[in-house]
Design a protein around this motif. Structure first.
Motif, PDB file in Angstrom:
ATOM      1  N   ALA A  78       0.829  -1.211   0.000  1.00 10.37           N
ATOM      2  CA  ALA A  78       0.000   0.000   0.000  1.00 10.37           C
ATOM      3  C   ALA A  78       0.859   1.256   0.000  1.00 10.37           C
ATOM      4  N   ALA A  79       1.940   1.233  -0.782  1.00 14.38           N
ATOM      5  CA  ALA A  79       2.802   2.401  -0.886  1.00 14.38           C
ATOM      6  C   ALA A  79       2.014   3.565  -1.475  1.00 14.38           C
ATOM      7  N   GLY A  80       2.178   4.726  -0.853  1.00 16.79           N
ATOM      8  CA  GLY A  80       1.473   5.921  -1.311  1.00 16.79           C
ATOM      9  C   GLY A  80       0.149   6.148  -0.614  1.00 16.79           C
ATOM     10  N   THR A  81      -0.357   5.136   0.071  1.00 15.69           N
ATOM     11  CA  THR A  81      -1.596   5.298   0.848  1.00 15.69           C
ATOM     12  C   THR A  81      -1.283   5.024   2.309  1.00 15.69           C
ATOM     13  N   LEU A  82      -1.310   3.761   2.707  1.00 18.31           N
ATOM     14  CA  LEU A  82      -0.928   3.451   4.097  1.00 18.31           C
ATOM     15  C   LEU A  82       0.506   3.900   4.384  1.00 18.31           C
ATOM     16  N   TYR A  83       1.358   3.760   3.399  1.00 22.31           N
ATOM     17  CA  TYR A  83       2.781   4.096   3.545  1.00 22.31           C
ATOM     18  C   TYR A  83       3.054   5.367   2.752  1.00 22.31           C
ATOM     19  N   PRO A  84       3.133   6.519   3.426  1.00 18.29           N
ATOM     20  CA  PRO A  84       3.240   7.789   2.688  1.00 18.29           C
ATOM     21  C   PRO A  84       4.505   7.872   1.839  1.00 18.29           C
ATOM     22  N   GLU A  85       4.365   8.452   0.659  1.00 19.05           N
ATOM     23  CA  GLU A  85       5.527   8.661  -0.198  1.00 19.05           C
ATOM     24  C   GLU A  85       6.345   9.857   0.280  1.00 19.05           C
ATOM     25  N   ASP A  86       5.673  10.907   0.723  1.00 16.98           N
ATOM     26  CA  ASP A  86       6.380  12.081   1.238  1.00 16.98           C
ATOM     27  C   ASP A  86       7.174  11.692   2.480  1.00 16.98           C
ATOM     28  N   LEU A  87       8.453  12.023   2.483  1.00 13.10           N
ATOM     29  CA  LEU A  87       9.340  11.559   3.554  1.00 13.10           C
ATOM     30  C   LEU A  87       8.923  12.085   4.923  1.00 13.10           C
ATOM     31  N   GLN A  88       8.544  13.342   4.997  1.00 13.94           N
ATOM     32  CA  GLN A  88       8.160  13.895   6.296  1.00 13.94           C
ATOM     33  C   GLN A  88       6.853  13.288   6.791  1.00 13.94           C
ATOM     34  N   ALA A  89       5.902  13.078   5.902  1.00  9.82           N
ATOM     35  CA  ALA A  89       4.659  12.417   6.298  1.00  9.82           C
ATOM     36  C   ALA A  89       4.932  10.990   6.756  1.00  9.82           C
ATOM     37  N   ARG A  90       5.845  10.305   6.060  1.00 16.73           N
ATOM     38  CA  ARG A  90       6.173   8.930   6.438  1.00 16.73           C
ATOM     39  C   ARG A  90       6.778   8.879   7.833  1.00 16.73           C
ATOM     40  N   PHE A  91       7.686   9.785   8.113  1.00 19.58           N
ATOM     41  CA  PHE A  91       8.330   9.722   9.421  1.00 19.58           C
ATOM     42  C   PHE A  91       7.451  10.289  10.531  1.00 19.58           C
ATOM     43  N   THR A  92       6.480  11.107  10.184  1.00 19.65           N
ATOM     44  CA  THR A  92       5.460  11.461  11.175  1.00 19.65           C
ATOM     45  C   THR A  92       4.685  10.211  11.564  1.00 19.65           C
ATOM     46  N   ALA A  93       4.326   9.400  10.573  1.00 25.44           N
ATOM     47  CA  ALA A  93       3.642   8.133  10.859  1.00 25.44           C
ATOM     48  C   ALA A  93       4.533   7.214  11.675  1.00 25.44           C
ATOM     49  N   GLU A  94       5.799   7.105  11.290  1.00 26.38           N
ATOM     50  CA  GLU A  94       6.751   6.262  12.032  1.00 26.38           C
ATOM     51  C   GLU A  94       6.848   6.709  13.486  1.00 26.38           C
ATOM     52  N   ARG A 148      -5.934  19.230  15.634  1.00 21.74           N
ATOM     53  CA  ARG A 148      -5.295  19.965  14.536  1.00 21.74           C
ATOM     54  C   ARG A 148      -5.194  19.168  13.243  1.00 21.74           C
ATOM     55  N   HIS A 149      -5.387  17.847  13.352  1.00 28.02           N
ATOM     56  CA  HIS A 149      -5.206  16.981  12.187  1.00 28.02           C
ATOM     57  C   HIS A 149      -6.335  15.961  12.132  1.00 28.02           C
ATOM     58  N   ARG A 150      -6.729  15.595  10.927  1.00 30.90           N
ATOM     59  CA  ARG A 150      -7.798  14.602  10.791  1.00 30.90           C
ATOM     60  C   ARG A 150      -7.322  13.216  11.228  1.00 30.90           C
ATOM     61  N   TYR A 151      -6.071  12.902  10.887  1.00 29.23           N
ATOM     62  CA  TYR A 151      -5.507  11.584  11.202  1.00 29.23           C
ATOM     63  C   TYR A 151      -4.186  11.756  11.942  1.00 29.23           C
ATOM     64  N   MET A 152      -3.601  10.647  12.341  1.00 31.14           N
ATOM     65  CA  MET A 152      -2.390  10.726  13.147  1.00 31.14           C
ATOM     66  C   MET A 152      -1.205  11.299  12.384  1.00 31.14           C
ATOM     67  N   ALA A 153      -1.146  11.036  11.077  1.00 31.07           N
ATOM     68  CA  ALA A 153      -0.012  11.540  10.293  1.00 31.07           C
ATOM     69  C   ALA A 153      -0.383  12.725   9.413  1.00 31.07           C
ATOM     70  N   GLY A 154      -1.537  13.323   9.652  1.00 32.40           N
ATOM     71  CA  GLY A 154      -1.933  14.485   8.861  1.00 32.40           C
ATOM     72  C   GLY A 154      -3.350  14.376   8.357  1.00 32.40           C
ATOM     73  N   GLU A 155      -3.537  14.569   7.082  1.00 27.20           N
ATOM     74  CA  GLU A 155      -4.882  14.603   6.505  1.00 27.20           C
ATOM     75  C   GLU A 155      -5.232  13.336   5.729  1.00 27.20           C
ATOM     76  N   GLN A 156      -4.382  12.337   5.828  1.00 24.14           N
ATOM     77  CA  GLN A 156      -4.617  11.065   5.136  1.00 24.14           C
ATOM     78  C   GLN A 156      -4.484   9.916   6.122  1.00 24.14           C
ATOM     79  N   PHE A 157      -5.380   8.941   6.022  1.00 23.69           N
ATOM     80  CA  PHE A 157      -5.265   7.722   6.819  1.00 23.69           C
ATOM     81  C   PHE A 157      -3.994   6.986   6.412  1.00 23.69           C
TER      82      PHE A 157
END
Length: 206
Positions: A78-94, A148-157
């Protein structure tokens, strides 16, 4: 086909099952751990020397540690959805995934074990009190973030929402008074409505 070992009343197995459901990849789950045994056998410990669940077998590739399995499934399927492509979004999730394992789960564990897995006559109220005292400030952090955010890593699940929601499920269903956290409540209601989370976030604690 993916194979997952683990019983469904394990929070860590729940994370992995939810993640694989989100990807849509077919999988088989084998009950293991606690009353189901298996984890103490030599065959199982050859695959996971910790003797714990969950364990993932992806066409011969064996992986243990629940949040790592969630990351792997997200990155591979699920690269690009569950696993963000943007590096900062990915490491926010991490970051939130690590925080769930290193801060939130150790704090909540005491109350969960005392209320759910300890016979009433053997419960130790001091352990519940200590667990609650450690957990509530952490829940306040989550609530403030979700204001401040819809989801834990921003605006995307993303993969980050899965372990946090599993932890919230366990905490919010303990038989004790709950502090109202409106932003967690809004987000958690959305998590429960995800098709991949149905039956998981509705399951009674055991």
């Amino acid at each position: 086909m993916l194979r997952i070992w683990g019983r469904m009343n394990s929070i860590n197995v729940m994370k992995v099952v939810w993640a694989v459901r989100e990807t849509g990849v077919p999988f088989e789950r084998v009950d293991a751990g606690r009353q189901f045994g298996i984890v103490d056998t030599a065959d199982y410990q050859a695959m996971n020397p910790n003797g714990l669940v969950p364990l993932l077998d992806d066409d011969g590739y064996l992986l243990w540690e629940s949040n790592v399995i969630v990351r792997y499934l997200a990155a591979r399927y699920a690269a690009g959805t569950l696993y963000p492509e943007d590096l900062q979004a990915r490491f926010t999730a991490e970051r939130w995934m690590d925080w769930q394992q290193t801060r939130l789960n150790p704090a909540t564990k005491g109350s969960f074990w005392q209320w759910i897995r300890t016979p009433e006559a053997e419960r130790q109220p001091a352990q519940i009190e200590a667990s609650n005292a450690a957990t509530e400030p952490l829940m306040a952090i989550v609530d403030a973030h979700l204001a401040r955010h819809r989801y834990m890593a921003g605006e995307q699940f993303t993969m980050a929402d899965i372990p946090i929601a599993c932890e919230i499920h366990r905490w919010s269903n303990l038989p004790q008074p709950q502090v109202e956290r409106p932003h967690i409540a809004r987000w958690y209601a959305e998590m429960r409505n995800r098709p991949a989370a149905r039956e998981l976030l509705d399951a009674p604690l055991s």
